[in-house]
Design a protein around this motif. Structure first.
Motif, PDB file in Angstrom:
ATOM      1  N   GLY A  70       0.797  -1.232   0.000  1.00 17.97           N
ATOM      2  CA  GLY A  70       0.000   0.000   0.000  1.00 17.97           C
ATOM      3  C   GLY A  70       0.819   1.266   0.000  1.00 17.97           C
ATOM      4  O   GLY A  70       0.308   2.344   0.324  1.00 17.97           O
ATOM      5  N   ILE A  71       2.094   1.163  -0.380  1.00 20.77           N
ATOM      6  CA  ILE A  71       2.990   2.323  -0.401  1.00 20.77           C
ATOM      7  C   ILE A  71       3.380   2.603  -1.843  1.00 20.77           C
ATOM      8  O   ILE A  71       4.045   1.777  -2.481  1.00 20.77           O
ATOM      9  CB  ILE A  71       4.240   2.059   0.458  1.00 20.77           C
ATOM     10  CG1 ILE A  71       3.844   1.767   1.904  1.00 20.77           C
ATOM     11  CG2 ILE A  71       5.209   3.240   0.384  1.00 20.77           C
ATOM     12  CD1 ILE A  71       4.984   1.260   2.768  1.00 20.77           C
ATOM     13  N   GLY A  72       2.953   3.752  -2.378  1.00 16.26           N
ATOM     14  CA  GLY A  72       3.292   4.047  -3.762  1.00 16.26           C
ATOM     15  C   GLY A  72       2.370   5.083  -4.359  1.00 16.26           C
ATOM     16  O   GLY A  72       1.703   5.848  -3.645  1.00 16.26           O
ATOM     17  N   ASN A  73       2.336   5.107  -5.675  1.00 16.45           N
ATOM     18  CA  ASN A  73       1.496   6.037  -6.419  1.00 16.45           C
ATOM     19  C   ASN A  73       0.046   5.552  -6.341  1.00 16.45           C
ATOM     20  O   ASN A  73      -0.261   4.439  -6.765  1.00 16.45           O
ATOM     21  CB  ASN A  73       1.973   6.077  -7.875  1.00 16.45           C
ATOM     22  CG  ASN A  73       1.249   7.115  -8.706  1.00 16.45           C
ATOM     23  OD1 ASN A  73       0.079   7.396  -8.483  1.00 16.45           O
ATOM     24  ND2 ASN A  73       1.959   7.677  -9.674  1.00 16.45           N
ATOM     25  N   PRO A  74      -0.864   6.375  -5.819  1.00 22.05           N
ATOM     26  CA  PRO A  74      -2.257   5.933  -5.687  1.00 22.05           C
ATOM     27  C   PRO A  74      -2.877   5.460  -7.007  1.00 22.05           C
ATOM     28  O   PRO A  74      -3.717   4.550  -7.002  1.00 22.05           O
ATOM     29  CB  PRO A  74      -2.970   7.176  -5.162  1.00 22.05           C
ATOM     30  CG  PRO A  74      -1.903   7.960  -4.464  1.00 22.05           C
ATOM     31  CD  PRO A  74      -0.644   7.708  -5.253  1.00 22.05           C
ATOM     32  N   ASN A  75      -2.474   6.055  -8.121  1.00 24.06           N
ATOM     33  CA  ASN A  75      -3.012   5.622  -9.411  1.00 24.06           C
ATOM     34  C   ASN A  75      -2.608   4.188  -9.738  1.00 24.06           C
ATOM     35  O   ASN A  75      -3.394   3.423 -10.305  1.00 24.06           O
ATOM     36  CB  ASN A  75      -2.546   6.559 -10.526  1.00 24.06           C
ATOM     37  CG  ASN A  75      -3.083   7.963 -10.368  1.00 24.06           C
ATOM     38  OD1 ASN A  75      -4.193   8.145  -9.857  1.00 24.06           O
ATOM     39  ND2 ASN A  75      -2.312   8.957 -10.778  1.00 24.06           N
ATOM     40  N   VAL A  76      -1.369   3.828  -9.410  1.00 29.39           N
ATOM     41  CA  VAL A  76      -0.902   2.455  -9.629  1.00 29.39           C
ATOM     42  C   VAL A  76      -1.635   1.498  -8.695  1.00 29.39           C
ATOM     43  O   VAL A  76      -2.097   0.420  -9.103  1.00 29.39           O
ATOM     44  CB  VAL A  76       0.627   2.353  -9.399  1.00 29.39           C
ATOM     45  CG1 VAL A  76       1.088   0.898  -9.425  1.00 29.39           C
ATOM     46  CG2 VAL A  76       1.377   3.162 -10.451  1.00 29.39           C
ATOM     47  N   LEU A  77      -1.747   1.897  -7.419  1.00 29.29           N
ATOM     48  CA  LEU A  77      -2.367   1.024  -6.430  1.00 29.29           C
ATOM     49  C   LEU A  77      -3.852   0.806  -6.716  1.00 29.29           C
ATOM     50  O   LEU A  77      -4.372  -0.306  -6.549  1.00 29.29           O
ATOM     51  CB  LEU A  77      -2.178   1.609  -5.034  1.00 29.29           C
ATOM     52  CG  LEU A  77      -0.720   1.827  -4.588  1.00 29.29           C
ATOM     53  CD1 LEU A  77      -0.666   2.424  -3.193  1.00 29.29           C
ATOM     54  CD2 LEU A  77       0.071   0.534  -4.638  1.00 29.29           C
ATOM     55  N   ARG A  78      -4.516   1.846  -7.194  1.00 29.81           N
ATOM     56  CA  ARG A  78      -5.945   1.743  -7.486  1.00 29.81           C
ATOM     57  C   ARG A  78      -6.213   0.695  -8.567  1.00 29.81           C
ATOM     58  O   ARG A  78      -7.166  -0.078  -8.483  1.00 29.81           O
ATOM     59  CB  ARG A  78      -6.469   3.111  -7.926  1.00 29.81           C
ATOM     60  CG  ARG A  78      -7.984   3.250  -7.898  1.00 29.81           C
ATOM     61  CD  ARG A  78      -8.420   4.656  -8.264  1.00 29.81           C
ATOM     62  NE  ARG A  78      -7.840   5.669  -7.382  1.00 29.81           N
ATOM     63  CZ  ARG A  78      -6.970   6.609  -7.769  1.00 29.81           C
ATOM     64  NH1 ARG A  78      -6.575   6.670  -9.037  1.00 29.81           N
ATOM     65  NH2 ARG A  78      -6.504   7.481  -6.911  1.00 29.81           N
ATOM     66  N   LYS A  79      -5.358   0.659  -9.553  1.00 34.00           N
ATOM     67  CA  LYS A  79      -5.544  -0.287 -10.667  1.00 34.00           C
ATOM     68  C   LYS A  79      -5.494  -1.743 -10.219  1.00 34.00           C
ATOM     69  O   LYS A  79      -6.085  -2.617 -10.853  1.00 34.00           O
ATOM     70  CB  LYS A  79      -4.463  -0.056 -11.733  1.00 34.00           C
ATOM     71  CG  LYS A  79      -4.641   1.210 -12.536  1.00 34.00           C
ATOM     72  CD  LYS A  79      -3.490   1.360 -13.543  1.00 34.00           C
ATOM     73  CE  LYS A  79      -3.565   2.694 -14.267  1.00 34.00           C
ATOM     74  NZ  LYS A  79      -2.384   2.899 -15.141  1.00 34.00           N
ATOM     75  N   ILE A  80      -4.764  -2.012  -9.153  1.00 37.09           N
ATOM     76  CA  ILE A  80      -4.636  -3.403  -8.706  1.00 37.09           C
ATOM     77  C   ILE A  80      -5.421  -3.664  -7.420  1.00 37.09           C
ATOM     78  O   ILE A  80      -5.270  -4.721  -6.793  1.00 37.09           O
ATOM     79  CB  ILE A  80      -3.152  -3.805  -8.527  1.00 37.09           C
ATOM     80  CG1 ILE A  80      -2.426  -2.855  -7.564  1.00 37.09           C
ATOM     81  CG2 ILE A  80      -2.442  -3.825  -9.867  1.00 37.09           C
ATOM     82  CD1 ILE A  80      -0.982  -3.275  -7.278  1.00 37.09           C
ATOM     83  N   GLY A  81      -6.272  -2.697  -7.040  1.00 33.66           N
ATOM     84  CA  GLY A  81      -7.183  -2.912  -5.921  1.00 33.66           C
ATOM     85  C   GLY A  81      -6.536  -2.910  -4.562  1.00 33.66           C
ATOM     86  O   GLY A  81      -7.009  -3.593  -3.641  1.00 33.66           O
ATOM     87  N   ILE A  82      -5.467  -2.137  -4.402  1.00 34.05           N
ATOM     88  CA  ILE A  82      -4.794  -2.051  -3.110  1.00 34.05           C
ATOM     89  C   ILE A  82      -5.010  -0.656  -2.527  1.00 34.05           C
ATOM     90  O   ILE A  82      -4.679   0.352  -3.173  1.00 34.05           O
ATOM     91  CB  ILE A  82      -3.284  -2.348  -3.247  1.00 34.05           C
ATOM     92  CG1 ILE A  82      -3.078  -3.827  -3.613  1.00 34.05           C
ATOM     93  CG2 ILE A  82      -2.534  -2.016  -1.956  1.00 34.05           C
ATOM     94  CD1 ILE A  82      -1.636  -4.231  -3.774  1.00 34.05           C
ATOM     95  N   PRO A  83      -5.572  -0.559  -1.307  1.00 30.43           N
ATOM     96  CA  PRO A  83      -5.775   0.754  -0.687  1.00 30.43           C
ATOM     97  C   PRO A  83      -4.443   1.455  -0.433  1.00 30.43           C
ATOM     98  O   PRO A  83      -3.455   0.817  -0.051  1.00 30.43           O
ATOM     99  CB  PRO A  83      -6.477   0.427   0.636  1.00 30.43           C
ATOM    100  CG  PRO A  83      -6.990  -0.971   0.487  1.00 30.43           C
ATOM    101  CD  PRO A  83      -6.060  -1.656  -0.461  1.00 30.43           C
TER     102      PRO A  83
END
Length: 600
Positions: A295-308
């Motif tokens: 859950g640490i990173g660019n929110p756009n990247v995390l959103r695509k893979i379903g990670i808060p």
């Protein structure tokens, strides 16, 4: 103690959990356990592979690639700039990581390249400290007087560490023809290097290897940092443990506190708790993925893979920098004395040399030792033209770059003008493409290695499944200056065959071959056959957060309380050197930082 069973891990807590047992991870864990009060658990996804001849035998270059026991066979996404080809990015698997399968080269960067870390906002990350820490690792054994005389070497002003745990030495067998090749490079305009092991790397020199001169075997982080320390009661190593993610103490805290590590072992998922810190040492290809899965990173990247999103940190997986190689090969005259690796194509000859290795002789006691580092101006009449075009493009686009990149590019332009980033490596044998070797012939090759690149890639998770590789996208040649410099380097090497003594040793060029003549044809050849040098860096860059940084100068991940990254991914601007020495130095300095001993 020796590698432990799962039962020793389940339900237990450790002061420090190190994720990854490669070059950095083993070094760091061993240094932390020098204090008996520190309990350390190291989790390694591969096997232990101890006392394995396949790893220990020198001159076994690339023999591990494709073997899932020894390598992770990562693959990039297809690159439009290389004819829609993907590229293999193999990495070492098992204790020792890539230090167990690399080509044993012990190369240190220019002092300026390390000082650039500090210039980019990292107090204490400079050449002075680098040298102090790498000397802790080094256990250099000088060559014999005969070898020094035969190779024309002068160690009077070279400084090495001599009491460190990692054996550094020149291989037992060095063919006299190696000196003739180096003489050719000097005659081509590259002078002898002044102090290549002490920051003054520009020029021609013979480099040592990670080589034990007593046993004629590879030295690597396992022999240096694991085996001598495996019986410490506070040093715990679990192999075949694939880390999935880092778990926070609470999802509600303003700051991410790493409480536990989730890992998979024999198909089951477990967690283990950290009392003090969690350290990622999974390498530049996997550490950013572990951050994103946590859950640490660019929110756009995390959103695509379903990670808060737990920590909004856009720099994770960006600023990726590569080293790349192509090889040029020349056929040797039949009457030239040079025992090259081509001889091993004959199975009977190979078996003979395997037997000779046990006596400390033969081809498996040789190494890659011939290096030259040059400035662009030393090797190309087009240098000023290429530099000017790069400057103009960067200034024109200055307002369009991501935060911090312009600052890097200004340093990169300085390096393009004055830095010795053009690398030429002598290889005793045929290692080029696409034309195959002629049966019974021998070759001398030059790896043409591009180090100071301008293109920037990305590494991002594409699934919340930890077993799915992230997307590796190097963005090869996105900045055309990389390709322009590389073409000039290839032209320089091809011309070496017109200069004695190499001229008198060779008959013809095998690769690229006579059908490749114009710059355009060289470009097409490069794009068709190029490979990585397996030195990918900077995916968790140590930079100010506002400039795309992921870790601060204490290697702590921004927005976290007790999570660090210690591996090649933290390098903010890549160096002109094979990076294993730099990874050891980073881990040595990190150990002092973590234990509160470091003073910038």
């Amino acid at each position: 103690m020796s590698t432990i069973s799962l039962d020793r891990v389940k339900g237990n807590s450790f002061d420090y959990i190190v994720c990854g047992g490669g070059t950095a991870g083993l070094t760091l864990a061993a240094r932390l356990t020098e204090d008996p009060k520190n309990t350390v658990l190291l989790l390694e996804a591969g096997e232990a592979n101890l006392d394995d001849k396949a790893l220990l035998m020198p001159a076994s270059y690339a023999s591990h690639f494709g073997n899932p026991k020894y390598t992770w066979n990562h693959e990039t996404v297809k690159q439009k700039t290389t004819g829609d080809n993907s590229h293999m990015w193999q990495r070492g698997k098992g204790l020792g990581g890539s230090s167990g399968i690399n080509f044993l080269c012990w190369i240190k960067p220019p002092a300026e390249d390390i000082d650039d870390f500090e210039r980019l906002g990292n107090p204490g990350w400079n050449w002075k400290n680098y040298e102090k820490y790498i000397h802790r690792t080094e256990g250099f054994v000088p060559p014999s007087e005969d070898t020094i005389k035969n190779l024309g070497m002068n160690f009077d002003n070279w400084k090495f560490g001599t009491s460190g745990p990692l054996g550094i030495a020149y291989p037992k067998t060095i063919d006299p023809a190696e000196r003739k090749v180096q003489e050719t490079l000097v005659k081509a305009g590259i002078p002898q290097a002044a102090r290549p092991m002490n920051g003054q790397t520009a020029g021609v020199y013979f480099a040592p290897n990670t080589y034990d001169p007593r046993t004629h075997t590879r030295t690597y982080s396992t022999t240096a940092f694991y085996l001598p320390n495996k019986d410490r009661p506070n040093f715990h190593v679990l192999v075949s443990a694939h880390v999935n993610r880092i778990l926070p103490a609470s999802d509600d805290d303003a700051e991410f506190t790493a409480e536990a590590v989730e890992f998979e072992y024999q198909g089951q998922v477990y967690t283990v708790h950290a009392k003090k810190e969690v350290i990622l040492s999974a390498g530049a290809l996997k550490s950013p993925q572990l951050l994103e899965l946590s859950g640490i990173g660019n929110p756009n990247v995390l959103r695509k893979i379903g990670i808060p999103t737990k920590v909004d940190l856009p720099g994770v997986g960006s600023n990726v920098q590569e080293h790349m190689i192509v090889a040029v090969s020349f056929e040797l005259r039949d009457d030239v004395q040079f025992d090259t690796l081509d001889l091993l194509a004959d199975e009977a000859v190979m078996q003979k040399h395997i037997e000779l290795h046990s006596t400390g002789t033969g081809i498996f006691t040789t190494g890659i030792i011939g290096f030259a580092f040059a400035t662009l101006k030393q090797i190309s009449p087009r240098a000023d033209e290429i530099i000017k075009a790069a400057e103009e493009k960067i200034m024109k686009n200055a307002n369009n770059y991501p935060p911090g990149l312009l600052e890097q590019y200004k340093i990169s332009l300085e390096r393009l003008k004055n830095g010795a980033g053009c690398e030429f490596i002598t290889f005793p044998g045929m290692c080029s493409r696409p034309n195959p070797p002629e049966k019974g012939k021998r070759y001398v090759s030059f790896y043409v290695a591009l180090n100071h690149t301008f293109s920037r890639g990305t590494i991002h998770a594409v699934s919340k499944d930890p077993a799915t590789d992230p997307e590796f996208d190097p963005h090869y040649f996105e900045e055309e200056v990389d390709l322009q410099v590389w073409v000039e380097m290839v032209k320089f090497v091809r011309n070496l065959r017109n200069i004695a003594p190499l001229k008198d040793m060779t008959t013809k060029e095998l690769n690229p071959g006579p059908e490749v003549q114009t710059d355009e044809e060289i470009v097409a050849w490069i794009k068709k056959i190029m490979t990585t040098t397996w030195h990918t860096a900077s995916s968790c860059s140590m930079l100010p957060k506002a400039n795309g940084g992921v870790v601060d100068p204490q290697l702590k991940v921004y927005g976290t309380k007790n999570l660090r990254v210690v591996d090649l991914s933290v390098v903010p601007l890549h160096v002109a050197a094979h990076p294993q020495a730099t990874v050891y130095a980073i881990a040595e300095q990190a150990a002092d930082i973590i234990q509160g001993r470091f003073r910038p």
